[in-house]
Design a protein around this motif. Structure first.
Motif, PDB file in Angstrom:
ATOM      1  N   TRP A  65      -0.734  -0.566  -3.457  1.00  0.00           N
ATOM      2  CA  TRP A  65      -1.385  -1.208  -2.320  1.00  0.00           C
ATOM      3  C   TRP A  65      -1.213  -0.423  -1.023  1.00  0.00           C
ATOM      4  CZ3 TRP A  65      -4.970  -4.579  -1.141  1.00  0.00           C
ATOM      5  CH2 TRP A  65      -5.082  -4.985   0.192  1.00  0.00           C
ATOM      6  N   ASP A  66      -0.016   0.042  -0.732  1.00  0.00           N
ATOM      7  CA  ASP A  66       0.223   0.724   0.536  1.00  0.00           C
ATOM      8  C   ASP A  66      -0.656   1.964   0.682  1.00  0.00           C
ATOM      9  OD1 ASP A  66       2.055  -1.088   1.492  1.00  0.00           O
ATOM     10  OD2 ASP A  66       3.802   0.017   0.798  1.00  0.00           O
ATOM     11  N   LEU A  67      -0.749   2.762  -0.367  1.00  0.00           N
ATOM     12  CA  LEU A  67      -1.576   3.965  -0.306  1.00  0.00           C
ATOM     13  C   LEU A  67      -3.046   3.597  -0.131  1.00  0.00           C
ATOM     14  CD1 LEU A  67      -1.875   7.012  -0.429  1.00  0.00           C
ATOM     15  CD2 LEU A  67      -1.933   6.848  -2.935  1.00  0.00           C
ATOM     16  N   LEU A  68      -3.489   2.564  -0.818  1.00  0.00           N
ATOM     17  CA  LEU A  68      -4.877   2.122  -0.693  1.00  0.00           C
ATOM     18  C   LEU A  68      -5.189   1.715   0.750  1.00  0.00           C
ATOM     19  CD1 LEU A  68      -7.573   1.356  -2.069  1.00  0.00           C
ATOM     20  CD2 LEU A  68      -6.608  -0.904  -2.487  1.00  0.00           C
ATOM     21  N   ALA A  69      -4.275   0.956   1.364  1.00  0.00           N
ATOM     22  CA  ALA A  69      -4.485   0.523   2.748  1.00  0.00           C
ATOM     23  C   ALA A  69      -4.476   1.714   3.700  1.00  0.00           C
ATOM     24  CB  ALA A  69      -3.411  -0.484   3.143  1.00  0.00           C
ATOM     25  N   MET A  70      -3.584   2.660   3.491  1.00  0.00           N
ATOM     26  CA  MET A  70      -3.553   3.858   4.335  1.00  0.00           C
ATOM     27  C   MET A  70      -4.865   4.635   4.230  1.00  0.00           C
ATOM     28  SD  MET A  70       0.254   5.394   3.642  1.00  0.00           S
ATOM     29  CE  MET A  70       1.595   4.252   3.305  1.00  0.00           C
ATOM     30  N   GLU A  71      -5.345   4.803   3.017  1.00  0.00           N
ATOM     31  CA  GLU A  71      -6.595   5.541   2.814  1.00  0.00           C
ATOM     32  C   GLU A  71      -7.779   4.818   3.444  1.00  0.00           C
ATOM     33  OE1 GLU A  71      -5.607   7.919  -1.351  1.00  0.00           O
ATOM     34  OE2 GLU A  71      -6.574   5.956  -1.443  1.00  0.00           O
ATOM     35  N   ALA A  72      -7.668   3.496   3.571  1.00  0.00           N
ATOM     36  CA  ALA A  72      -8.711   2.713   4.237  1.00  0.00           C
ATOM     37  C   ALA A  72      -8.533   2.711   5.749  1.00  0.00           C
ATOM     38  CB  ALA A  72      -8.717   1.284   3.702  1.00  0.00           C
ATOM     39  N   GLY A  73      -7.424   3.306   6.220  1.00  0.00           N
ATOM     40  CA  GLY A  73      -7.158   3.347   7.655  1.00  0.00           C
ATOM     41  C   GLY A  73      -6.700   2.027   8.225  1.00  0.00           C
ATOM     42  N   VAL A  74      -6.073   1.182   7.391  1.00  0.00           N
ATOM     43  CA  VAL A  74      -5.682  -0.165   7.816  1.00  0.00           C
ATOM     44  C   VAL A  74      -4.164  -0.259   7.942  1.00  0.00           C
ATOM     45  CG1 VAL A  74      -5.701  -2.611   7.231  1.00  0.00           C
ATOM     46  CG2 VAL A  74      -7.727  -1.205   6.787  1.00  0.00           C
ATOM     47  N   PRO A  75      -3.631  -0.366   9.165  1.00  0.00           N
ATOM     48  CA  PRO A  75      -2.191  -0.563   9.341  1.00  0.00           C
ATOM     49  C   PRO A  75      -1.810  -2.003   9.034  1.00  0.00           C
ATOM     50  CG  PRO A  75      -3.281  -0.558  11.468  1.00  0.00           C
ATOM     51  CD  PRO A  75      -4.347  -0.270  10.439  1.00  0.00           C
ATOM     52  N   GLU A  76      -0.540  -2.210   8.659  1.00  0.00           N
ATOM     53  CA  GLU A  76      -0.103  -3.554   8.298  1.00  0.00           C
ATOM     54  C   GLU A  76       1.275  -3.862   8.875  1.00  0.00           C
ATOM     55  OE1 GLU A  76      -0.595  -3.958   3.941  1.00  0.00           O
ATOM     56  OE2 GLU A  76      -2.363  -5.141   4.496  1.00  0.00           O
ATOM     57  N   TRP A  77       1.448  -5.154   9.215  1.00  0.00           N
ATOM     58  CA  TRP A  77       2.731  -5.678   9.707  1.00  0.00           C
ATOM     59  C   TRP A  77       3.799  -5.439   8.639  1.00  0.00           C
ATOM     60  CZ3 TRP A  77       7.078  -8.487   9.643  1.00  0.00           C
ATOM     61  CH2 TRP A  77       7.555  -9.056  10.818  1.00  0.00           C
ATOM     62  N   GLY A  78       4.971  -4.985   9.079  1.00  0.00           N
ATOM     63  CA  GLY A  78       6.064  -4.740   8.145  1.00  0.00           C
ATOM     64  C   GLY A  78       6.128  -3.309   7.673  1.00  0.00           C
ATOM     65  N   ARG A  79       4.995  -2.634   7.635  1.00  0.00           N
ATOM     66  CA  ARG A  79       4.962  -1.231   7.227  1.00  0.00           C
ATOM     67  C   ARG A  79       4.753  -0.317   8.427  1.00  0.00           C
ATOM     68  NH1 ARG A  79       0.110  -0.553   4.120  1.00  0.00           N
ATOM     69  NH2 ARG A  79      -0.801   0.274   6.033  1.00  0.00           N
ATOM     70  N   ASP A  80       3.815  -0.680   9.298  1.00  0.00           N
ATOM     71  CA  ASP A  80       3.460   0.174  10.436  1.00  0.00           C
ATOM     72  C   ASP A  80       3.953  -0.372  11.770  1.00  0.00           C
ATOM     73  OD1 ASP A  80       1.546   2.276   9.169  1.00  0.00           O
ATOM     74  OD2 ASP A  80       0.869   0.360   8.361  1.00  0.00           O
ATOM     75  N   TYR A  81       4.297  -1.620  11.836  1.00  0.00           N
ATOM     76  CA  TYR A  81       4.761  -2.257  13.073  1.00  0.00           C
ATOM     77  C   TYR A  81       5.385  -3.596  12.725  1.00  0.00           C
ATOM     78  CZ  TYR A  81       0.340  -4.575  12.206  1.00  0.00           C
ATOM     79  OH  TYR A  81      -0.685  -5.247  11.595  1.00  0.00           O
ATOM     80  N   ARG A  82       6.102  -4.150  13.700  1.00  0.00           N
ATOM     81  CA  ARG A  82       6.674  -5.475  13.536  1.00  0.00           C
ATOM     82  C   ARG A  82       6.418  -6.280  14.803  1.00  0.00           C
ATOM     83  NH1 ARG A  82       9.598  -5.566   8.758  1.00  0.00           N
ATOM     84  NH2 ARG A  82      10.567  -7.571   9.237  1.00  0.00           N
ATOM     85  N   ALA A  83       7.051  -7.449  14.911  1.00  0.00           N
ATOM     86  CA  ALA A  83       6.741  -8.388  15.988  1.00  0.00           C
ATOM     87  C   ALA A  83       6.979  -7.792  17.370  1.00  0.00           C
ATOM     88  CB  ALA A  83       7.568  -9.662  15.824  1.00  0.00           C
ATOM     89  N   ALA A  84       5.996  -8.006  18.255  1.00  0.00           N
ATOM     90  CA  ALA A  84       6.077  -7.641  19.677  1.00  0.00           C
ATOM     91  C   ALA A  84       6.227  -6.149  19.915  1.00  0.00           C
ATOM     92  CB  ALA A  84       7.202  -8.411  20.358  1.00  0.00           C
ATOM     93  N   GLU A  85       5.760  -5.324  18.974  1.00  0.00           N
ATOM     94  CA  GLU A  85       5.833  -3.874  19.142  1.00  0.00           C
ATOM     95  C   GLU A  85       4.514  -3.253  19.590  1.00  0.00           C
ATOM     96  OE1 GLU A  85       9.341  -2.716  15.899  1.00  0.00           O
ATOM     97  OE2 GLU A  85       7.258  -2.187  15.469  1.00  0.00           O
TER      98      GLU A  85
END
Length: 269
Positions: free
Chosen positions: A130-150
């Motif tokens: 899943w993570d590689l698929l989301a990266m290839e789609a250019g989609v960042p996600e909470w918990g992997r690319d950022y967290r709360a209030a960042e």
């Protein structure tokens, strides 16, 4: 259908469900058909993302698919904003987030599989890669690319993925989000990056200058949060991009190319 890891489901029901979301979160609730998924977030009053999520409209209300580490905070805040509204909000551990060929289109992009909320025993296998698929789609996600209030919504391209309705009524953090939109020439964006030495938290450099930071990486693919004004200057100077002293490439999608052009034109004025 495959289960998505590290997700939790909040269930909202009651006659005031949509009214609560309308006045608190970033996405619109107007003309929301049963079965449709929408992308949105709850922001801090300062305009940064507390938690973003995919919300599914159901016959009974709304199911919010959110990162598990953000679920309890989001639950508490929605209950706080509920006041005396007739809305029940619970975390339902019998439901899981699923992706595959069934369900609603992922509102963040057509390259991602459909999303749904199902009973836990209906999706027992974890989605592979899943993570590689989301990266290839250019989609960042909470918990992997950022967290709360960042990050601000535009930092992770929520405005490009339909996650913010700037024309709706007031929502938490709207003043800051709207001001950033009106000012234009957004200075930070999440972009796709490729290279042989990518690693999360590594610096992205152009020539000798720092232009950003890798937020996630796998197998030579990754995402990075960059300063677009610095990247525009680097492009004008034909400076090579690197990560960990190895050559890297930032994908200039059409939307990014247009923003870089606007930045260059503004700098020439």
């Amino acid at each position: 259908m495959y289960r998505l890891p590290s997700r939790s489901i909040l269930v909202l029901s009651g006659p005031d469900t949509l009214a609560l979301l309308e006045r608190t979160v970033t996405h619109t609730v107007a003309d929301w058909a049963e079965g449709e998924a929408r992308y949105g977030a709850l922001l801090t009053p300062q305009g940064k993302i507390i938690a973003d999520y995919i919300a599914h409209r159901t016959a009974e209300g709304v199911q919010i698919d959110v990162h598990a580490d953000a679920a309890e905070d989001l639950l508490k805040r929605l209950k706080m904003f509920r006041l005396r509204s007739a809305v029940e909000i619970v975390r339902d551990e019998t439901l899981v987030s699923a992706a595959g060929a069934e369900g609603a289109p992922d509102p963040r992009g057509a390259a991602l599989p459909r999303r749904s909320v199902v009973e836990a025993d209906a999706a027992t296998e974890t989605f592979p890669g899943w993570d590689l698929l989301a990266m290839e789609a250019g989609v960042p996600e909470w918990g992997r690319d950022y967290r709360a209030a960042e990050v601000f919504p535009t930092d992770i391209n929520m405005d490009l993925m339909g996650g913010i309705d700037y024309k709706k009524g007031c929502f938490v953090g709207q003043e800051v989000a709207s001001r950033m939109k009106r000012k234009g020439l957004i200075r930070k964006r999440t972009v796709r990056v490729r290279g042989g030495a990518l690693a999360a938290d590594a610096e992205v450099r152009a020539g000798a200058g720092l232009i950003g930071q890798v937020t996630s990486a796998e197998g030579g693919e990754g995402l990075a949060l960059i300063r677009t004004d610095r990247f525009a200057k680097a492009m004008q100077a034909a400076e090579a991009v690197s990560v960990n002293e190895a050559a890297a490439e930032i994908e200039t999608a059409p939307w990014l190319a247009a923003e870089l052009k606007a930045l260059m034109e503004a700098a020439d004025e």
